[in-house]
Motif scaffolding. Structure first.
Motif, PDB file in Angstrom:
ATOM      1  N   PHE A 108       0.767  -1.455  -0.342  1.00 21.93           N
ATOM      2  CA  PHE A 108       0.050   0.405   0.207  1.00 21.93           C
ATOM      3  C   PHE A 108       0.622   1.874   0.480  1.00 21.93           C
ATOM      4  CE2 PHE A 108      -3.151  -2.995   0.977  1.00 21.93           C
ATOM      5  CZ  PHE A 108      -4.124  -2.934   0.583  1.00 21.93           C
ATOM      6  N   GLY A 109       2.284   1.324  -0.033  1.00 20.84           N
ATOM      7  CA  GLY A 109       3.076   2.222   0.587  1.00 20.84           C
ATOM      8  C   GLY A 109       3.051   2.782  -0.692  1.00 20.84           C
ATOM      9  N   GLU A 110       3.290   1.660  -1.799  1.00 21.63           N
ATOM     10  CA  GLU A 110       3.413   2.446  -3.113  1.00 21.63           C
ATOM     11  C   GLU A 110       2.223   2.305  -4.296  1.00 21.63           C
ATOM     12  OE1 GLU A 110       6.428   1.785  -3.876  1.00 21.63           O
ATOM     13  OE2 GLU A 110       7.558   1.632  -2.062  1.00 21.63           O
ATOM     14  N   LEU A 111       1.317   1.978  -3.742  1.00 23.27           N
ATOM     15  CA  LEU A 111       0.208   2.165  -4.803  1.00 23.27           C
ATOM     16  C   LEU A 111      -0.725   4.019  -4.878  1.00 23.27           C
ATOM     17  CD1 LEU A 111      -1.650  -0.517  -4.411  1.00 23.27           C
ATOM     18  CD2 LEU A 111      -0.264  -0.376  -6.088  1.00 23.27           C
ATOM     19  N   ALA A 112      -1.330   4.571  -5.643  1.00 26.59           N
ATOM     20  CA  ALA A 112      -2.208   5.174  -5.502  1.00 26.59           C
ATOM     21  C   ALA A 112      -3.203   5.075  -4.652  1.00 26.59           C
ATOM     22  CB  ALA A 112      -1.549   6.580  -6.579  1.00 26.59           C
ATOM     23  N   GLN A 113      -3.676   5.960  -4.102  1.00 22.99           N
ATOM     24  CA  GLN A 113      -4.818   6.176  -2.793  1.00 22.99           C
ATOM     25  C   GLN A 113      -5.981   5.733  -4.004  1.00 22.99           C
ATOM     26  OE1 GLN A 113      -6.645  10.301  -1.557  1.00 22.99           O
ATOM     27  NE2 GLN A 113      -8.509   9.056  -0.126  1.00 22.99           N
ATOM     28  N   THR A 114      -5.691   5.953  -5.313  1.00 23.36           N
ATOM     29  CA  THR A 114      -7.451   5.037  -6.339  1.00 23.36           C
ATOM     30  C   THR A 114      -6.745   3.457  -6.326  1.00 23.36           C
ATOM     31  OG1 THR A 114      -7.939   7.288  -6.809  1.00 23.36           O
ATOM     32  CG2 THR A 114      -8.864   4.724  -8.532  1.00 23.36           C
ATOM     33  N   ARG A 115      -6.140   3.221  -6.002  1.00 19.83           N
ATOM     34  CA  ARG A 115      -5.331   1.919  -6.757  1.00 19.83           C
ATOM     35  C   ARG A 115      -6.115   1.401  -5.395  1.00 19.83           C
ATOM     36  NH1 ARG A 115      -2.757   0.576 -11.882  1.00 19.83           N
ATOM     37  NH2 ARG A 115      -2.528   2.567 -12.607  1.00 19.83           N
ATOM     38  N   ARG A 116      -5.262   1.751  -4.416  1.00 17.54           N
ATOM     39  CA  ARG A 116      -5.264   0.739  -2.673  1.00 17.54           C
ATOM     40  C   ARG A 116      -6.297   1.205  -2.137  1.00 17.54           C
ATOM     41  NH1 ARG A 116      -1.397   4.944  -0.731  1.00 17.54           N
ATOM     42  NH2 ARG A 116      -3.423   6.275  -0.241  1.00 17.54           N
ATOM     43  N   ASN A 117      -7.537   1.408  -2.706  1.00 18.32           N
ATOM     44  CA  ASN A 117      -8.886   1.415  -2.535  1.00 18.32           C
ATOM     45  C   ASN A 117      -9.316   0.092  -2.852  1.00 18.32           C
ATOM     46  OD1 ASN A 117      -8.568   3.548  -0.471  1.00 18.32           O
ATOM     47  ND2 ASN A 117      -9.724   6.089  -1.933  1.00 18.32           N
ATOM     48  N   ASN A 118      -9.189   0.612  -4.364  1.00 13.07           N
ATOM     49  CA  ASN A 118      -9.558  -0.188  -5.359  1.00 13.07           C
ATOM     50  C   ASN A 118      -9.586  -1.507  -5.141  1.00 13.07           C
ATOM     51  OD1 ASN A 118     -11.184   1.447  -6.964  1.00 13.07           O
ATOM     52  ND2 ASN A 118      -9.414   1.732  -8.430  1.00 13.07           N
ATOM     53  N   LEU A 119      -8.226  -1.897  -4.405  1.00 14.81           N
ATOM     54  CA  LEU A 119      -7.327  -3.611  -4.145  1.00 14.81           C
ATOM     55  C   LEU A 119      -8.469  -3.575  -3.321  1.00 14.81           C
ATOM     56  CD1 LEU A 119      -5.899  -5.533  -3.973  1.00 14.81           C
ATOM     57  CD2 LEU A 119      -3.690  -4.291  -2.439  1.00 14.81           C
ATOM     58  N   LEU A 120      -8.256  -2.831  -1.871  1.00 17.13           N
ATOM     59  CA  LEU A 120      -8.786  -2.435  -0.669  1.00 17.13           C
ATOM     60  C   LEU A 120     -10.945  -3.728  -0.568  1.00 17.13           C
ATOM     61  CD1 LEU A 120      -8.153  -0.771   2.009  1.00 17.13           C
ATOM     62  CD2 LEU A 120      -7.986  -3.115   1.903  1.00 17.13           C
ATOM     63  N   ALA A 121     -11.200  -3.142  -1.414  1.00 17.73           N
ATOM     64  CA  ALA A 121     -13.117  -2.703  -2.288  1.00 17.73           C
ATOM     65  C   ALA A 121     -12.779  -4.941  -2.949  1.00 17.73           C
ATOM     66  CB  ALA A 121     -13.265  -1.514  -3.107  1.00 17.73           C
ATOM     67  N   ALA A 122     -11.443  -4.770  -3.238  1.00 19.44           N
ATOM     68  CA  ALA A 122     -12.030  -6.210  -4.668  1.00 19.44           C
ATOM     69  C   ALA A 122     -11.973  -7.094  -3.194  1.00 19.44           C
ATOM     70  CB  ALA A 122     -11.070  -6.665  -6.042  1.00 19.44           C
ATOM     71  N   LEU A 123     -11.345  -7.061  -2.388  1.00 19.71           N
ATOM     72  CA  LEU A 123     -11.528  -8.064  -0.812  1.00 19.71           C
ATOM     73  C   LEU A 123     -12.689  -8.671  -0.646  1.00 19.71           C
ATOM     74  CD1 LEU A 123      -8.007  -7.665   0.280  1.00 19.71           C
ATOM     75  CD2 LEU A 123      -8.364  -9.051  -1.211  1.00 19.71           C
ATOM     76  N   PRO A 124     -12.843  -9.234   0.468  1.00 17.34           N
ATOM     77  CA  PRO A 124     -14.388  -9.520   0.210  1.00 17.34           C
ATOM     78  C   PRO A 124     -14.724  -8.687   2.045  1.00 17.34           C
ATOM     79  CG  PRO A 124     -13.881 -12.010   0.223  1.00 17.34           C
ATOM     80  CD  PRO A 124     -12.910 -10.954  -0.676  1.00 17.34           C
ATOM     81  N   LYS A 175      -7.530  -9.413   6.873  1.00 14.54           N
ATOM     82  CA  LYS A 175      -7.054  -8.847   6.361  1.00 14.54           C
ATOM     83  C   LYS A 175      -5.908  -7.859   6.976  1.00 14.54           C
ATOM     84  CE  LYS A 175     -10.294  -6.874   3.691  1.00 14.54           C
ATOM     85  NZ  LYS A 175     -11.522  -7.063   4.288  1.00 14.54           N
ATOM     86  N   LEU A 176      -4.757  -8.852   7.109  1.00 13.30           N
ATOM     87  CA  LEU A 176      -3.337  -8.550   7.574  1.00 13.30           C
ATOM     88  C   LEU A 176      -2.485  -8.112   6.633  1.00 13.30           C
ATOM     89  CD1 LEU A 176      -1.601  -8.807  10.365  1.00 13.30           C
ATOM     90  CD2 LEU A 176      -0.354 -10.868   9.096  1.00 13.30           C
ATOM     91  N   ILE A 177      -2.259  -6.343   6.884  1.00 12.89           N
ATOM     92  CA  ILE A 177      -1.243  -5.840   5.767  1.00 12.89           C
ATOM     93  C   ILE A 177       0.020  -4.793   6.441  1.00 12.89           C
ATOM     94  CG2 ILE A 177      -1.343  -3.156   4.257  1.00 12.89           C
ATOM     95  CD1 ILE A 177      -4.450  -3.850   4.430  1.00 12.89           C
ATOM     96  N   THR A 178       0.905  -5.783   6.172  1.00 17.06           N
ATOM     97  CA  THR A 178       2.398  -4.888   6.677  1.00 17.06           C
ATOM     98  C   THR A 178       3.040  -3.397   5.745  1.00 17.06           C
ATOM     99  OG1 THR A 178       3.562  -5.929   5.436  1.00 17.06           O
ATOM    100  CG2 THR A 178       3.186  -7.548   7.351  1.00 17.06           C
ATOM    101  N   SER A 179       3.623  -2.833   6.997  1.00 19.28           N
ATOM    102  CA  SER A 179       3.975  -1.454   5.701  1.00 19.28           C
ATOM    103  C   SER A 179       5.178  -1.096   6.300  1.00 19.28           C
ATOM    104  CB  SER A 179       2.754  -1.027   5.563  1.00 19.28           C
ATOM    105  OG  SER A 179       3.015   0.120   4.684  1.00 19.28           O
ATOM    106  N   THR A 180       5.955  -0.569   5.849  1.00 20.33           N
ATOM    107  CA  THR A 180       7.039   0.261   5.943  1.00 20.33           C
ATOM    108  C   THR A 180       6.746   2.269   6.244  1.00 20.33           C
ATOM    109  OG1 THR A 180       8.714   0.302   4.395  1.00 20.33           O
ATOM    110  CG2 THR A 180       8.602  -1.518   5.392  1.00 20.33           C
ATOM    111  N   ALA A 181       5.968   2.298   5.077  1.00 24.80           N
ATOM    112  CA  ALA A 181       5.417   3.391   5.072  1.00 24.80           C
ATOM    113  C   ALA A 181       3.884   4.034   5.819  1.00 24.80           C
ATOM    114  CB  ALA A 181       5.456   3.619   4.040  1.00 24.80           C
ATOM    115  N   LEU A 182       3.638   4.464   6.172  1.00 24.08           N
ATOM    116  CA  LEU A 182       2.440   4.639   7.390  1.00 24.08           C
ATOM    117  C   LEU A 182       1.727   5.719   6.576  1.00 24.08           C
ATOM    118  CD1 LEU A 182       4.398   3.807  10.331  1.00 24.08           C
ATOM    119  CD2 LEU A 182       2.449   2.408   9.430  1.00 24.08           C
TER     120      LEU A 182
END
Length: 80
Positions: A30-46, A51-58
């Motif tokens: 998620f630190g590498e994706l634009a906001q729209t793509r993050r939202n699209n990915l999260l919306a595609a998940l049931p 969801k366990l998400i790891t990130s170095t960029a907060l």
């Protein structure tokens, strides 16, 4: 500019009494994706999935509210 494929979802399966919702492990994306793509990915998940998400960029976390966040630092796990 290359075209990107739209996210797809699978049709919902009927609920089974012994079936648990899936657990998705998403590692440092998620630190590498634009906001729209993050939202699209999260919306595609049931929605019932975990969801366990790891990130170095907060910085992107401000887009989410009410989500529990845990920090792992120097071998210690802390809930924020």
């Amino acid at each position: 500019m290359p075209r990107q494929a739209a996210p797809t979802t699978s049709p919902a399966r009927p609920a089974h009494p012994n079936r648990r919702p899936p657990l998705y492990l998403i590692d440092d994306v998620f630190g590498e994706l634009a906001q729209t793509r993050r939202n699209n990915l999260l919306a595609a998940l049931p929605s019932a999935s975990q969801k366990l998400i790891t990130s170095t960029a907060l910085g992107w976390l401000r887009d989410l509210s009410g989500v529990p966040i845990h920090h792992l630092e120097a071998g210690h796990l802390k809930k924020s």
